[in-house]
Write an enzyme that holds these catalytic residues in place. Structure first.
Site, short mmCIF file in Angstrom:
data_model
loop_
_atom_site.label_atom_id
_atom_site.label_comp_id
_atom_site.label_asym_id
_atom_site.label_seq_id
_atom_site.Cartn_x
_atom_site.Cartn_y
_atom_site.Cartn_z
CG ASP A 64 -1.81 1.12 1.55
OD1 ASP A 64 -2.60 1.49 0.41
OD2 ASP A 64 -1.91 1.76 2.30
CB THR A 97 -1.65 6.30 -2.23
OG1 THR A 97 -1.35 4.74 -2.10
CG2 THR A 97 -2.58 6.77 -1.39
CB THR A 98 0.91 3.23 -5.80
OG1 THR A 98 0.83 2.62 -4.50
CG2 THR A 98 2.34 2.83 -6.35
CG ASP A 393 -6.82 1.05 0.17
OD1 ASP A 393 -6.85 2.00 1.17
OD2 ASP A 393 -5.65 0.65 -0.38
#
Length: 543
Positions: A64, A97-98, A393
């Site tokens: 994550d 996010t990545t 998530d």
């Protein structure tokens, strides 16, 4: 330091490090790209995990993006800015996010190539901003509408968010749990759906397998019943929520009580007991048979409550008290003098159960629970934590999809579509901004390229096939990481909320523009580290 008539004049404090012009830009871009590179291998369903060990020896195993970036300790200010966009992405939409970080790194890499061609940072910034606005328009055009009753589509969104986070073993079951949880707590306000993720409580418990994860339509508390003589199971519960202590109140002002003989002492003790007994009597007379207290419960109060057959739990967290109020319809009381039966909440069952090695209190069978709990199980603590991150998530993205009613295909499909459309649109800008817009379009290709690389597929072949498919008008085509082919992701059921993509592109653009516009870094002496940390002053960062 400057010189005046050969005399040195000290302007900045001694020991201050200063990097200016092209050097400052180069170092900032390098720091940002190093951070992006650190999480790039975690992107997608075939992304690898990172093991993070903190100073105390605690271990986190995850892929994550935001968890990794929160855990690693960085020094360089530009690197910290990149981590901020991951946090923003997580706070706003919970996923992507990545993607945001990798995209920001690639935008800066492309910008560096333009800087080498003597294109001014302000022109690159303008081009990037215009391209970002156009990308938002294209995203809206390719968005797929979704209704709140389309459970199958919502499950696919949840499954997409959890894929690659250790949840594949029970993906269908977990996706179903997430959708049911989100739909239960979603409310309609002024004709619009509103979802608050705070009302989906995630309770982690080691033991059992991932398949044992369950949705409790009510609240699960990591507490046990306060007194052994109290009932452990109460049906048709009438629930009282108290945010003050059930004990004799101390005086507000400093006071002394002088006792001169044993009889006075006895009377004083009896009076205290009477006050506590009256307090318990009020609770019982109001009809409460379950009490959740945010603070302590006096030993004597515990005894009287147990005698009256009331189940009580003490030191319940404030956030849990709020969730209990939302789930059971109870009012949170501070003063028991005004207690009435209308203040009580209802639940079909309140019971203490043993889960794994610990006891927990379950509040279930609420009529219309607007707060629910997902009890997450797994073989080890690290498995449970990673499953919890995946479920968190999924809960956020399903909520976002319900609120917006729009989704896009995943697996790199929207990025390639935007990239192609931007390349067609860029020449209309004219001037050097066109080059920046084309660089922005090229940067978007990093997402499908990375997905392919992480799955062990040739990225060049995949990009060629993807572009060909999108030029034929197949706008939902993305990378199938299992077969290495390009397929229609809408049919495959790989879907993400529109807001996840738009937020990622906007955040990445903003931070790239901000870093590009910095041409002078002045670091105070306090920032200077020894060589042991691998980073001295404002020199080249080593992570």
């Amino acid at each position: 330091m400057a010189t005046l008539h050969g005399q040195p004049v000290l302007i900045l404090k001694e020991g201050t490090q200063r990097t200016v012009g092209r050097d400052a830009q180069r170092l900032n871009i390098m720091a940002a790209r190093v951070i992006a590179e650190a999480v790039r291998s975690t992107l997608g369903p075939r992304g690898m995990d990172k093991m993070l060990v903190d100073g105390l020896g605690d271990i986190v195993i995850t892929n994550d993006g935001v968890t990794i970036l929160k855990e690693i300790d960085v020094e360089h200010p530009a690197a910290k800015m990149i981590i901020e966009i991951a946090k923003t992405q997580d706070n706003e939409v919970g996923d992507g996010t990545t993607t945001a970080v990798v995209l920001a790194g690639e935008l800066l890499k492309r910008a560096e190539e333009l800087l080498d061609q003597e294109i001014h940072p302000a022109i690159i910034s303008t081009g990037y901003r215009l391209a970002s606005e156009k990308a938002m328009e294209i995203l809206e055009e390719i968005a797929i509408p979704i209704s709140k009753d389309d459970d199958e589509m919502l499950k696919k969104i949840a499954a997409t968010a959890m894929t690659g986070k250790g949840a594949e073993v029970a993906l269908d079951k977990l996706a179903d749990i997430v959708v049911r949880a989100v739909k239960t707590v979603t409310e309609e306000v002024n004709g619009k759906l509103r979802f608050d993720p705070d009302y989906v409580k995630l309770e982690r418990r080691q033991g059992g397998g991932i398949e044992d994860t369950e949705l409790v339509e009510g609240i699960v508390l990591d507490k046990e019943v306060v007194h052994p003589a109290m009932p452990k199971r109460v049906k048709n519960a009438k629930i009282l929520l108290v945010d003050s202590a059930l004990e004799v109140k101390e005086t507000e002002t400093d006071a002394k009580i002088r006792i001169t003989d044993p009889e006075m002492l006895q009377k004083f003790i009896e009076q205290e007991e009477k006050m506590i007994k009256d307090m318990v009597n009020k609770i019982v007379e109001a009809g409460a048979n379950v009490v959740f207290c945010q603070k302590g419960i006096d030993d004597l109060a515990q005894y009287y409550l147990a005698k009256a057959g009331v189940l009580a739990v003490r030191r319940v967290k404030k956030s849990d008290i709020e969730k209990l109020a939302k789930a059971t319809g109870a009012k949170v009381l501070t003063d028991l003098r005004d207690i009435s039966s209308s203040d009580l909440g209802e639940a079909a069952l309140v019971e203490e159960r043993k889960v794994g090695e610990d006891k927990m209190v379950f509040v279930t069978g609420c009529k219309n629970p607007k707060a629910v709990t997902i009890l997450i199980r797994g073989g080890t603590e690290h498995v449970v934590e990673e499953i919890a991150r995946g479920i968190e998530d999924a809960v956020r993205v399903v909520g976002v999809a319900l609120e917006d009613g729009k989704v896009v295909a995943g697996a790199g499909a929207p990025e390639i579509e935007i990239s192609l459309k931007l390349k067609q649109w860029a020449p209309t800008l004219g001037g050097r901004e066109q080059l920046a817009a084309e660089a922005f379009a090229a940067a978007l290709e990093i997402i499908p390229k990375t997905l392919a690389e992480n799955a062990g597929i040739d990225p060049i072949d995949v990009l060629v096939e993807l572009k060909a498919a999108h030029e034929r008008g197949e706008k939902y085509t993305g990378v199938d990481v299992e077969t290495g082919k390009v397929v229609d992701m809408k049919e495959r059921g790989v879907l993400e909320p529109l807001r996840v993509k738009s937020q990622a592109i906007e955040s990445a653009t903003e931070v790239a523009v901000m870093i590009l516009r910095i041409d002078d870094v002045i670091a105070a002496k306090g920032l200077e580290k020894t060589k042991e940390t691998g980073f001295e002053g404002m020199g080249e960062p080593e992570f």
